[in-house]
Design an enzyme around this catalytic site. Structure first.
Site, short mmCIF file in Angstrom:
data_model
loop_
_atom_site.label_atom_id
_atom_site.label_comp_id
_atom_site.label_asym_id
_atom_site.label_seq_id
_atom_site.Cartn_x
_atom_site.Cartn_y
_atom_site.Cartn_z
N ASP A 112 120.89 35.38 -46.49
CA ASP A 112 122.24 34.84 -46.29
C ASP A 112 122.18 33.34 -46.54
O ASP A 112 121.43 32.63 -45.88
CB ASP A 112 122.69 35.11 -44.86
CG ASP A 112 124.20 35.19 -44.73
OD1 ASP A 112 124.88 34.42 -45.42
OD2 ASP A 112 124.69 36.00 -43.92
N ASP A 213 127.79 32.67 -47.99
CA ASP A 213 128.79 32.53 -46.94
C ASP A 213 129.94 31.61 -47.39
O ASP A 213 129.70 30.55 -47.99
CB ASP A 213 128.11 31.94 -45.70
CG ASP A 213 129.00 31.86 -44.49
OD1 ASP A 213 129.41 32.92 -44.00
OD2 ASP A 213 129.28 30.73 -44.04
N GLU A 255 131.04 35.63 -50.53
CA GLU A 255 132.06 35.88 -49.52
C GLU A 255 133.26 34.99 -49.84
O GLU A 255 133.14 33.77 -49.86
CB GLU A 255 131.54 35.57 -48.13
CG GLU A 255 132.58 35.85 -47.05
CD GLU A 255 132.24 35.23 -45.70
OE1 GLU A 255 132.59 35.83 -44.68
OE2 GLU A 255 131.67 34.13 -45.68
N HIS A 329 129.12 41.36 -39.40
CA HIS A 329 128.84 40.60 -38.18
C HIS A 329 130.05 39.83 -37.68
O HIS A 329 130.04 39.33 -36.54
CB HIS A 329 127.69 39.63 -38.45
CG HIS A 329 128.02 38.62 -39.49
ND1 HIS A 329 128.09 38.94 -40.83
CD2 HIS A 329 128.33 37.30 -39.41
CE1 HIS A 329 128.43 37.86 -41.52
NE2 HIS A 329 128.57 36.85 -40.68
N ASP A 330 131.09 39.71 -38.49
CA ASP A 330 132.31 38.98 -38.10
C ASP A 330 133.47 39.90 -37.74
O ASP A 330 134.52 39.42 -37.31
CB ASP A 330 132.77 38.06 -39.24
CG ASP A 330 131.94 36.81 -39.38
OD1 ASP A 330 131.34 36.38 -38.37
OD2 ASP A 330 131.87 36.26 -40.48
#
Length: 556
Positions: A112, A213, A255, A329-330
């Site tokens: 990530d 990200d 993302e 995860h969000d």
């Protein structure tokens, strides 16, 4: 640099196909996956210890949320050293061992990357604060001003102003997220060069890909109120890809919360000039009031969801590539969000899986999704750990919202829903740790856990395992053209996928009530690939019933 070979599979066109089009990716949130040293926080050795579980599931790659050195203000998304592992997770030697052990099992490790901002404890920022003439000062976004008079009224995603005053410089720095996450200045060529060198360093260590990200925010122009999709965004992305990603056989996913299908065609152009694929979130924002925050809840507009997903399927066909996901995860757990985490937990978890994995794109399974793990309802705000959740509670209670109303939103949308420890077995703390977990385990772990589900051939786990295998066996999953059926139906999500050899029908009842459905005549002799209820697919659908059937084309 060693390049991982794409061994392919029967039926693909030699040399023209990317391995990730047939892959299934598993996401790990390392703090919550497996702890081996008893400190209550997951670690790299824990991931290594569970690689055989992942191999059995059949996945091809593992995306791991950040494990770099970090003060952990935003759970690792505030990086203080891109080229070191945070001691809470282990060491660089552990990371090298993970990459090697995963490779032995045919699994690639996806790192990530957080390139929009760093931690305020990163060496670059510490230098940047020393003076305006420091060479690192321009690595970040600054504005002269007066204390208390902000450069503009932009707000940070986690609450409060997007500007923070530094008295010794008489300047504000810009931060789109936490005050401890200053934004990098991508206009600075040296910043970009440092980032590219770091990426190449990880590629040399054997990393198989990167998830980037909030990458659509790197070309921000705060003076103009622009945060995402800035004018130089795709210039920067093409340069990064050319200097790094294109030098290896990687999977890269950007993302992009603000992506449209047109923008996604740039991100995931088949020429590989930017990324392999895009994470876009249009579907994930449908159950909130338009123009408001995610905490402002509305029932899922189901017809709108179908049309949204169909549009992405249709518009990217042949021109781009999408990521397929319900959870990460969000986001909250999908079975609690759009399924039924009570009576029909297993059936609705399987239904949601069938709908997603039947579409074109690369599917992502978030840890525990393959078990049908659910949201958690902690009794008190003190049990939550997520900075966004805690800020929301403070802001809304201070603004006069009732505690019950605020907690209802948190139960539905808190990021901690996805971050409770992985439920491995029915022993204390679900087998996640022998210590005290950093965040409490969901109390339902005694009923929902990997050990129990692996023993049960009819479990959610085995349904996911079969879906992963089907994607590798039938080319239509990756290549078939999508057509939505019954677009206005309020219960049924049905669509077909068609390629040169076969046609596939995916049919699902997205509700807890029986649904009227007549199987079209042409499908009555089709082969059933997967079905979440007993019996043969036929007339009408039980609550949350779903199946995928396939037939060879005879019209060629």
């Amino acid at each position: 640099m060693e390049e991982i070979q794409d061994t392919g599979r029967k039926g693909r066109e030699e040399g023209s196909r990317r391995w990730w089009k047939d892959a299934v990716v598993y996401q790990i949130y390392p703090k919550s996956f497996q702890d081996t040293d008893g400190d209550g926080t997951g670690d790299i050795r824990g991931i290594i210890s569970r690689l055989d579980y992942l191999k059995d599931l059949g996945i091809d790659a593992v995306w791991i949320s950040p494990m770099y050195r970090s003060p952990q203000d935003d759970n690792g998304y505030d990086i203080s050293d891109y080229q070191d592992i945070d001691p809470m997770f282990g060491t660089l030697d552990d990371m090298d061992e993970l990459i090697a052990e995963a490779k032995k099992r045919g699994i690639r490790i996806i790192m990530d990357l957080v390139l929009n901002h760093t931690s305020d404890e990163h060496r670059w920022f510490l230098e940047a604060k020393k003076g305006k003439d420091n060479p690192y000062h321009d690595y970040y976004v600054w504005k002269d001003g007066e204390e208390g008079i902000y450069p503009n009224d932009m707000k940070a995603a986690f609450g409060g102003p997007a500007w923070e005053w530094v008295p010794e410089l008489k300047q504000y720095y810009f931060h789109q997220f936490s005050v401890k996450q200053p934004d990098l200045n991508w206009e600075n060529e040296q910043v970009r060069r440092e980032i590219y060198d770091m990426i190449l360093w990880w590629m040399e260590r054997g990393v198989g890909g990167f998830r980037l990200d909030v990458i659509d925010q790197i070309a921000k122009e705060p003076d103009k109120g622009i945060t995402n999709n800035g004018p130089r965004l795709h210039e920067f992305l093409r340069e990064m890809s050319r200097e790094t990603f294109q030098k290896g056989d990687l999977i890269t996913v950007g993302e992009a919360w603000g992506a449209t299908p047109e923008l996604a065609k740039l991100y995931s152009c088949p020429d590989g000039s930017e990324f392999s694929m895009v994470f876009q979130f249009e579907h994930s924002m449908l159950d909130q009031e338009e123009g408001k925050e995610k905490w402002d809840l509305i029932p899922l507009p189901f017809v709108k969801l179908k049309k949204c997903l169909a549009r992405w399927q249709e518009e990217l066909y042949g021109t781009g590539w999408n990521s397929l996901f319900w959870d990460n995860h969000d986001l909250p757990r999908i079975v609690s969000r759009w399924g039924d985490d009570g009576e029909y937990r297993a059936e609705s978890a399987k239904m949601l899986a069938a709908v997603l994995h039947g579409m074109q794109g690369t599917p992502y399974i978030y840890q525990g999704e393959e078990l049908g793990m659910t949201n958690v309802k902690f009794k008190d705000i003190s049990e939550y750990r997520d900075i966004e959740t805690l800020n929301l509670y403070e802001e809304r209670t201070a603004a006069g919202y009732g505690k019950e109303e605020v907690m209802r939103s948190i139960y539905a949308k808190s990021r901690d829903n996805a971050r409770t420890p992985m439920q491995w077995d029915d022993t204390e703390h679900a087998g996640f740790t022998k210590g005290t977990p950093w965040i409490a385990v969901n109390p339902n772990y005694r009923e929902i856990n990997a050990e129990a589900e692996r023993k049960d051939p009819d479990s959610v786990y085995h349904f996911y395992r079969k879906l992963v295998r089907l994607r590798k066996e039938y080319q239509v999953f990756a290549d078939g053209k999508f057509e939505l059926l019954l677009p206005e139906d309020e219960q049924i999500f049905a669509y077909t996928r068609t390629d040169n050899e076969s046609r596939m029908l995916v049919c699902a009842n997205f509700s807890g009530e029986p649904a009227k459905w007549t199987m079209p005549e042409e499908w009555k002799d089709a082969e059933t690939l997967i079905h979440n209820c007993e019996g043969t697919p036929g007339e009408n659908l039980k609550p949350y019933e779903a199946y995928i059937v396939l037939k060879k084309r005879t019209d060629l």
